[in-house]
Every structure is written in C-alpha cells, then in structure tokens.
Design a protein around this motif. Structure first.
Motif, PDB file in Angstrom:
ATOM      1  N   LEU A 126       0.833  -1.202   0.000  1.00  0.00           N
ATOM      2  CA  LEU A 126       0.000   0.000   0.000  1.00  0.00           C
ATOM      3  C   LEU A 126       0.867   1.251   0.000  1.00  0.00           C
ATOM      4  O   LEU A 126       2.060   1.208   0.297  1.00  0.00           O
ATOM      5  N   VAL A 127       0.256   2.357  -0.311  1.00  0.00           N
ATOM      6  CA  VAL A 127       0.966   3.637  -0.381  1.00  0.00           C
ATOM      7  C   VAL A 127       0.598   4.476   0.845  1.00  0.00           C
ATOM      8  O   VAL A 127      -0.583   4.788   1.046  1.00  0.00           O
ATOM      9  N   PRO A 128       1.580   4.836   1.689  1.00  0.00           N
ATOM     10  CA  PRO A 128       1.272   5.707   2.831  1.00  0.00           C
ATOM     11  C   PRO A 128       0.960   7.125   2.357  1.00  0.00           C
ATOM     12  O   PRO A 128       1.669   7.676   1.520  1.00  0.00           O
ATOM     13  N   LEU A 129      -0.077   7.719   2.898  1.00  0.00           N
ATOM     14  CA  LEU A 129      -0.466   9.079   2.546  1.00  0.00           C
ATOM     15  C   LEU A 129      -0.031  10.018   3.666  1.00  0.00           C
ATOM     16  O   LEU A 129      -0.808  10.383   4.538  1.00  0.00           O
ATOM     17  N   GLY A 130       1.246  10.387   3.674  1.00  0.00           N
ATOM     18  CA  GLY A 130       1.756  11.275   4.703  1.00  0.00           C
ATOM     19  C   GLY A 130       2.578  10.547   5.748  1.00  0.00           C
ATOM     20  O   GLY A 130       2.777   9.328   5.693  1.00  0.00           O
ATOM     21  N   GLU A 131       3.062  11.309   6.708  1.00  0.00           N
ATOM     22  CA  GLU A 131       3.898  10.791   7.768  1.00  0.00           C
ATOM     23  C   GLU A 131       3.050  10.031   8.805  1.00  0.00           C
ATOM     24  O   GLU A 131       1.820  10.104   8.784  1.00  0.00           O
ATOM     25  N   PRO A 132       3.706   9.287   9.720  1.00  0.00           N
ATOM     26  CA  PRO A 132       2.949   8.654  10.812  1.00  0.00           C
ATOM     27  C   PRO A 132       2.122   9.668  11.582  1.00  0.00           C
ATOM     28  O   PRO A 132       2.508  10.831  11.727  1.00  0.00           O
ATOM     29  N   LEU A 133       1.001   9.246  12.077  1.00  0.00           N
ATOM     30  CA  LEU A 133       0.052  10.132  12.743  1.00  0.00           C
ATOM     31  C   LEU A 133       0.569  10.497  14.137  1.00  0.00           C
ATOM     32  O   LEU A 133       0.548   9.675  15.060  1.00  0.00           O
ATOM     33  N   ALA A 134       1.034  11.718  14.281  1.00  0.00           N
ATOM     34  CA  ALA A 134       1.642  12.160  15.540  1.00  0.00           C
ATOM     35  C   ALA A 134       0.630  12.086  16.680  1.00  0.00           C
ATOM     36  O   ALA A 134      -0.518  12.530  16.555  1.00  0.00           O
ATOM     37  N   GLY A 135       1.072  11.518  17.801  1.00  0.00           N
ATOM     38  CA  GLY A 135       0.221  11.447  18.980  1.00  0.00           C
ATOM     39  C   GLY A 135      -0.810  10.340  18.945  1.00  0.00           C
ATOM     40  O   GLY A 135      -1.649  10.250  19.847  1.00  0.00           O
ATOM     41  N   HIS A 136      -0.758   9.500  17.930  1.00  0.00           N
ATOM     42  CA  HIS A 136      -1.753   8.436  17.806  1.00  0.00           C
ATOM     43  C   HIS A 136      -1.092   7.093  17.523  1.00  0.00           C
ATOM     44  O   HIS A 136      -1.620   6.281  16.757  1.00  0.00           O
TER      45      HIS A 136
END
Length: 315
Positions: free
Chosen positions: A261-271
């Motif tokens: 799969l293709v990640p859409l952006g960086e890891p979700l900060a704080g989650h």
C-alpha cells in the motif's frame, strides 16, 4: 420397580468393569475409533483390518460390561466413558512423545500446551513468522491459538499468553513492551489513480466497527476529519487492510498491514500504539509458558516491521 434379572445384570456389569484391567492396547483402540468415527478409518490408523477393529471393540465392551460406542448413520459415536478413556489415551500418547524427544535430545525437554491469544492481523503478520523461527526446536510443546480483540481471554484464564496492540495493558497482567507501533493513512495505488482527489476528507474511508472504539485510527479521524463517515466497516483490522488492498478506499493502518500500500503522509503524531507480550502472574511458574514468552520476546524483530515506507508523491 426393576426386576431381579435386571438388578443381577447390572451387578454383573459392575463386577466385570471392576475386575477388568484396561491396558495400553485398549486405550489405543478407543482413541483411534474416537478420532476416526468409523471402523474403516480406525483400521487405517491402527494398520489392521476392519473386522479386527470390530471384534476388538465388541470384546472390550463385553469385558467392561457397558457400551463404548453407539452406531448411527453418522458413524460410531463415543459414549461418555469412551471420551474419558480417549482423553487418558491422549495424555499417555503425549507422555510417550515427550519421553522419545527426551531420549533423542539427551535431556529434559519443554513440553505441555500453551494457549496464546492475539488479533488475526498480529497472528498472520507478527506471530506466525516468529513461531517459524523457533518452534521446530520444541517438538513436545503444543500451542493453542485463538484470535480475539480484547484482554478477556487472559482475564478469564482462557489463555496463558497474549500479543496485544495497546498503550495501556491491564495492570493485573505482566509482560514486556516489544516496541512502538506508528499508524499511517494508506491506500492502494489503484485507488489513488481513480479517486480523483488528494483531499482525505473526500476519499472513501474504511474502518473497523465498534469493537475497538479507542483504536488510534478512530481517534485520529475524529480529531482531524470529524465530518467523515466511513463508507465501509469491517470486523477486524486484517479485513480493513484487505478492503484497502482491494481498492475500495483508505484507512489508518499499522506498519505490518501496509505492505503493498501507499502511505499518505507521515505517521500520525500522537496516535501511535505499542505491541505488548503479556501473561498472567500465575503463569510465570510454568516452564512451558516462560519458554515461549522468552522465545517470542527474542524472535519478534519489531524494527524490521516499522521501517519507513515511501510516502505518496515522494518517489
């Protein structure tokens, strides 16, 4: 009232049961027919002919003074006595296997049954690769694997070990934190090619149903995309990932479900979350559980599962 003849027959059957000394060959016969459910299959397991199995069962029932199996259209159905004796036969069978392994390895072996619970996604992508690394070294150790999304299995003592994604494991359990688990929004390349928008709020969202309301993806979406209502819901994160791979939309996923799969952006900060290996305090005295716990702690190479993935639009 019971007749004198029936009372006499009952007493004779009890006397026969008390006098007959069941042996290993009898237990092997009963176990084979319980497992097979049919004379022909039991004969194959025992490597004898069908008539031998039939005569042996009739002889044993006569010696015990009571029935072991009931003949039906479905095959040979075991009575409560047959099931009890089959369970004893299985224990004897396992003891012999442990003894053989001990002889071959020249010392004490780890044996017994350990019950382990995790989610289906963790089972497929984390646990199974780890088990393949070390379980061949423990031929006398048996595993019972169940998939569940909560800690109830350990709380009810239905399991001995658990692999869980959580930031706050229950205080009554003990264990170790194997590593952090970041989450990202992911999609298939096919969906990105056809969805016609780069706005996450306009995309089709896929989410787990209400069985995990505190999932990091749920919390992040409510915070950043409060107007979004998922178009698809699934009963597990593994099913969510499969829907995403099918090109039906986007979802928040852990790294081990992002392959292909293709990640859409960086890891979700704080989650983010964490992977925990947990057990009950009373299990720390069981050699089989401790052995499996230590092997899993060493075998799960978490860093390999959280390496950075290329982000959409960056090559």
């Amino acid at each position: 009232m019971a007749s004198a003849q029936s009372i006499l027959a009952f007493r004779q059957s009890i006397r026969a049961f008390m006098q007959y000394r069941i042996n290993h060959q009898d237990l092997t016969l009963i176990l084979a027919l319980v497992r097979a459910g049919a004379l022909a299959r039991a004969a194959e397991l025992l490597r004898v002919d069908v008539s031998t199995v039939f005569r042996s069962i009739r002889r044993l029932e006569s010696a015990l003074g009571q029935s072991l199996f009931e003949k039906s259209r479905a095959g040979y159905l075991p009575t409560a006595l047959a099931l009890s004796l089959a369970a004893q036969a299985e224990q004897a069978e396992q003891a012999l296997q442990v003894a053989q392994v001990s002889v071959e390895q020249g010392g004490e072996v780890v044996s017994g049954t350990v019950r382990l619970t995790c989610t289906d996604a963790v089972l497929q992508h984390v646990l199974l690769p780890a088990l393949a690394m070390f379980m061949p070294r423990y031929p006398a150790l048996a595993l019972e694997l169940t998939t569940s999304n909560d800690f109830a299995n350990l709380t009810r003592r239905d399991a001995d070990l658990a692999l869980r994604l959580t930031q706050a494991p229950p205080e009554h359990l003990v264990g170790c934190r194997l590593g952090s688990v970041p989450y990202r929004v992911g999609a298939s390349q096919g969906y990105l090619d056809t969805c016609g928008t780069a706005d996450l709020a306009q995309m089709h969202w896929i989410a787990a149903d209400d069985f995990i309301p505190d999932h990091p993806g749920v919390a992040w979406r409510r915070e950043h995309l409060p107007s979004v209502t998922p178009m698809y819901r699934a009963s597990s994160m593994l099913a969510v990932a499969q829907l995403v791979r099918g090109g039906l939309g986007v979802a928040v996923l852990p790294p081990f479900l992002m392959q292909g799969l293709v990640p859409l952006g960086e890891p979700l900060a704080g989650h983010d979350s964490a992977l925990w290996l947990l057990t009950r305090p009373d299990c720390r005295a069981l050699r089989s559980v401790v052995t499996l716990f230590n092997e899993l702690r060493s075998a799960i190479s978490w860093q390999a599962m959280v390496d950075d993935l290329p982000i959409a639009g960056t090559g």
